[in-house]
Enzyme design. Structure first.
Site, PDB file in Angstrom:
ATOM      1  N   ASP A 117       0.836  -1.204   0.000  1.00 19.70           N
ATOM      2  CA  ASP A 117       0.000   0.000   0.000  1.00 19.70           C
ATOM      3  C   ASP A 117       0.873   1.258   0.000  1.00 19.70           C
ATOM      4  O   ASP A 117       0.560   2.236  -0.676  1.00 19.70           O
ATOM      5  CB  ASP A 117      -0.922  -0.024   1.228  1.00 19.70           C
ATOM      6  CG  ASP A 117      -1.710  -1.317   1.299  1.00 19.70           C
ATOM      7  OD1 ASP A 117      -2.616  -1.506   0.486  1.00 19.70           O
ATOM      8  OD2 ASP A 117      -1.370  -2.177   2.138  1.00 19.70           O
ATOM      9  N   HIS A 127      -4.409  -3.352   5.904  1.00 21.50           N
ATOM     10  CA  HIS A 127      -4.345  -3.571   4.452  1.00 21.50           C
ATOM     11  C   HIS A 127      -5.772  -3.856   3.972  1.00 21.50           C
ATOM     12  O   HIS A 127      -6.173  -5.000   3.779  1.00 21.50           O
ATOM     13  CB  HIS A 127      -3.412  -4.735   4.139  1.00 21.50           C
ATOM     14  CG  HIS A 127      -3.492  -5.180   2.714  1.00 21.50           C
ATOM     15  ND1 HIS A 127      -2.989  -4.438   1.669  1.00 21.50           N
ATOM     16  CD2 HIS A 127      -4.042  -6.276   2.144  1.00 21.50           C
ATOM     17  CE1 HIS A 127      -3.229  -5.059   0.529  1.00 21.50           C
ATOM     18  NE2 HIS A 127      -3.864  -6.185   0.791  1.00 21.50           N
TER      19      HIS A 127
HETATM   20  N1  LIG Z   1      -1.008  -7.903   2.584  1.00 26.50           N
HETATM   21  C1  LIG Z   1      -0.965  -7.676   1.294  1.00 26.50           C
HETATM   22  O1  LIG Z   1      -0.501  -6.624   0.857  1.00 26.50           O
HETATM   23  C2  LIG Z   1      -1.480  -8.702   0.325  1.00 26.50           C
HETATM   24  C3  LIG Z   1      -1.419  -8.447  -1.055  1.00 26.50           C
HETATM   25  C4  LIG Z   1      -1.878  -9.425  -1.944  1.00 26.50           C
HETATM   26  C5  LIG Z   1      -2.385 -10.629  -1.456  1.00 26.50           C
HETATM   27  N2  LIG Z   1      -2.458 -10.825  -0.122  1.00 26.50           N
HETATM   28  C6  LIG Z   1      -2.983 -12.083   0.437  1.00 26.50           C
HETATM   29  O2  LIG Z   1      -1.961 -13.068   0.347  1.00 26.50           O
HETATM   30  C7  LIG Z   1      -2.568 -14.351   0.384  1.00 26.50           C
HETATM   31  C8  LIG Z   1      -1.949 -15.273  -0.658  1.00 26.50           C
HETATM   32  O3  LIG Z   1      -2.130 -14.754  -1.949  1.00 26.50           O
HETATM   33  P1  LIG Z   1      -1.732 -15.610  -3.246  1.00 26.50           P
HETATM   34  O4  LIG Z   1      -2.092 -14.777  -4.419  1.00 26.50           O
HETATM   35  O5  LIG Z   1      -0.346 -16.154  -3.139  1.00 26.50           O
HETATM   36  O6  LIG Z   1      -2.784 -16.791  -3.094  1.00 26.50           O
HETATM   37  P2  LIG Z   1      -2.782 -18.247  -3.754  1.00 26.50           P
HETATM   38  O7  LIG Z   1      -4.180 -18.758  -3.609  1.00 26.50           O
HETATM   39  O8  LIG Z   1      -2.154 -18.230  -5.096  1.00 26.50           O
HETATM   40  O9  LIG Z   1      -1.815 -19.080  -2.803  1.00 26.50           O
HETATM   41  C9  LIG Z   1      -2.099 -19.375  -1.483  1.00 26.50           C
HETATM   42  C10 LIG Z   1      -1.478 -20.721  -1.188  1.00 26.50           C
HETATM   43  O10 LIG Z   1      -1.572 -20.944   0.210  1.00 26.50           O
HETATM   44  C11 LIG Z   1      -1.913 -22.294   0.410  1.00 26.50           C
HETATM   45  N3  LIG Z   1      -2.516 -22.422   1.729  1.00 26.50           N
HETATM   46  C12 LIG Z   1      -3.798 -22.249   2.111  1.00 26.50           C
HETATM   47  N4  LIG Z   1      -3.928 -22.496   3.420  1.00 26.50           N
HETATM   48  C13 LIG Z   1      -2.710 -22.801   3.888  1.00 26.50           C
HETATM   49  C14 LIG Z   1      -2.184 -23.160   5.143  1.00 26.50           C
HETATM   50  N5  LIG Z   1      -2.975 -23.264   6.199  1.00 26.50           N
HETATM   51  N6  LIG Z   1      -0.874 -23.405   5.258  1.00 26.50           N
HETATM   52  C15 LIG Z   1      -0.072 -23.319   4.205  1.00 26.50           C
HETATM   53  N7  LIG Z   1      -0.482 -23.009   2.974  1.00 26.50           N
HETATM   54  C16 LIG Z   1      -1.786 -22.750   2.818  1.00 26.50           C
HETATM   55  C17 LIG Z   1      -2.858 -22.628  -0.731  1.00 26.50           C
HETATM   56  O11 LIG Z   1      -2.924 -24.014  -0.967  1.00 26.50           O
HETATM   57  C18 LIG Z   1      -2.177 -21.881  -1.881  1.00 26.50           C
HETATM   58  O12 LIG Z   1      -1.199 -22.690  -2.511  1.00 26.50           O
HETATM   59  C19 LIG Z   1      -4.074 -14.127   0.231  1.00 26.50           C
HETATM   60  O13 LIG Z   1      -4.679 -14.194   1.497  1.00 26.50           O
HETATM   61  C20 LIG Z   1      -4.146 -12.697  -0.307  1.00 26.50           C
HETATM   62  O14 LIG Z   1      -5.351 -12.074   0.026  1.00 26.50           O
HETATM   63  C21 LIG Z   1      -2.015  -9.895   0.778  1.00 26.50           C
END
Ligand SMILES: NC(=O)c1ccc[n+]([C@@H]2O[C@H](COP(=O)([O-])OP(=O)(O)OC[C@H]3O[C@@H](n4cnc5c(N)ncnc54)[C@H](O)[C@@H]3O)[C@@H](O)[C@H]2O)c1
Length: 409
Positions: free
Chosen positions: A249, A277
């Protein structure tokens, strides 16, 4: 006999056949090397290549039986002479980095940045401990295979698993990216409940097996709440070691200010994201600077700052999802790198960075007991202090109060 001698920063004592292709890659093209041989010196390992027409010299290579898969993955099961490595002054001691959600989209960018040396430096060997979910275990193997095939010299160990108590063992950094995404028809409360359970368990696991000074950066959403839950379940780790990622952000806000002012974005500094966020976050233009001058003296359109700019930053993630059909992955990985580097390098004089941290003892009057993004400085030792010399006006105070109410409720 032609002999080509190659200096190498590698300090492995044993090479696996699959590594020979890499070693021979280092041999000058006109000198084909079938059998590279390792010689160890005090400072670094040296590989000499012996080639002869009639006589073929046996390679000084010992094939190792791989350890069990729970300890390591593929080529990373080879034994490294870490004792010798510690003696090697030009290399630092290996650090353990745990990454959850390692088979996901953000990790697909991040892991390769970590392994390349871009984050912790070109003399910092690392071990990657990758946590996946049961569903993603096979994909996780695919990730580990790609890491193998990338031949990163600094990447010394890779292990994969689905049990945080195994994967987080001795972790010095824990980048918690994996989370359950909000499914169709799922209520916010359901999402909080599922992720609450995940992050409570991961907090307990960190508490039990990670380094006592592990730095934890929570990325999986809702990241502030998840960071708080994780922290509360890890009472033996300092509360201030837990971060919720708001650096993306901050980067987005810097980009929008630069665009409006018509300057390159490296001229924008002192940008704070207050809060979460989410769309309630407060990108602070009051304290931000462009080329050392207050933003409000450079961009004199207060209405634009309060309305358009603020909303653009708050909703940037949603707009990106509409365009891409998925949430930001590459820029999020870049911002995780920025967030780590902000803690391991001294903050430039007069500047600061944003990160979501525990509010207890904060000097701004923000409610205690929550994780909230605030301005911080670091001297580069992994720790930080909250910045005291920030100014507030009624607009900023009200916005921050509203953002904190959302996190408390
Ligand atoms: N804070 C930020 O600025 C920000 C920015 C973008 C995305 N995000 C968040 O980051 C997260 C991941 O995003 P992504 O695009 O990589 O998602 P994604 O769906 O591509 O990958 C997430 C992975 O985590 C795995 N997973 C789910 N539960 C799990 C657990 N308990 N232990 C281990 N692995 C687990 C899933 O199987 C998947 O492979 C999401 O929650 C998204 O909202 C945060």
């Amino acid at each position: 006999m032609a002999v080509a001698e190659l200096n190498s920063a590698f300090t492995k004592t044993h090479f696996h056949s699959s590594q020979l292709s890499f070693l021979s890659r280092s041999v000058p093209k006109h000198q084909h090397c079938d059998f590279p041989t390792l010689h160890r010196t005090q400072q670094h390992a040296r590989i000499s290549c012996s080639v002869t027409q009639n006589q073929v010299q046996a390679p000084a290579v010992q094939i190792q039986e791989p350890k069990s898969k729970s300890d390591c993955y593929g080529v990373f099961c080879l034994t490294y002479d870490l004792k010798a490595e510690e003696e090697t002054k030009s290399w630092k001691k290996l650090i353990n980095i745990a990454v959850s959600g390692a088979a996901g989209m953000i990790s697909n960018h991040l892991l390769f940045k970590l392994a390349s040396g871009e984050v912790f430096g070109p003399d910092q060997p690392i071990a990657l401990k990758l946590l996946g979910s049961e569903r993603s275990l096979q994909a996780l193997e695919g990730v580990a295979m790609e890491l193998e095939d990338s031949l990163f010299p600094l990447l010394r160990e890779v292990s994969i698993g689905i049990d945080p108590y195994e994967v987080f063992q001795d972790a010095e950094w824990a980048l918690l990216i994996g989370a359950k995404p909000r499914g169709p028809g799922m209520e916010r409360a359901d999402l909080l409940d599922i992720n609450g359970q995940i992050f409570a368990e991961q907090g307990r696991a960190l508490n039990a097996v990670a380094s006592r000074n592990v730095k934890v950066i929570v990325v999986g959403n809702p990241c502030n709440t998840n960071a708080l839950i994780c922290m509360k379940n890890a009472p033996n780790i300092p509360a201030k070691n837990f971060h919720a990622l708001t650096r993306l952000d901050e980067n987005r806000a810097k980009c929008q200010l630069a665009l409006k002012a018509g300057v390159f974005y490296d001229k924008v500094s002192n940008v704070t994201i207050w809060g979460n966020h989410s769309t309630t976050q407060v990108p602070d233009f009051l304290n931000a600077k462009i080329d050392g001058m207050p933003v409000i003296d450079v961009i004199k359109d207060r209405k634009w700052l309060e309305e358009e700019f603020t909303e653009k930053v708050q909703k940037r993630g949603g707009v990106l999802i509409q365009k891409w059909g998925r949430s930001s992955a590459a820029s999020t990985a870049v911002s995780i790198v920025d967030a780590i580097r902000a803690l391991i390098t001294p903050t430039p004089k007069g500047d600061w960075f944003s990160t979501g941290v525990y509010t207890d003892g904060n000097p701004y009057g923000i409610a205690e007991g929550i994780v909230f993004s605030m301005p911080c400085r670091s001297n580069g030792d992994g720790d930080y202090v909250l910045v005291k010399d920030v100014i507030f006006d009624d607009y900023l105070r009200n916005r921050i109060a509203k953002a904190s109410v959302k996190l408390i409720s």
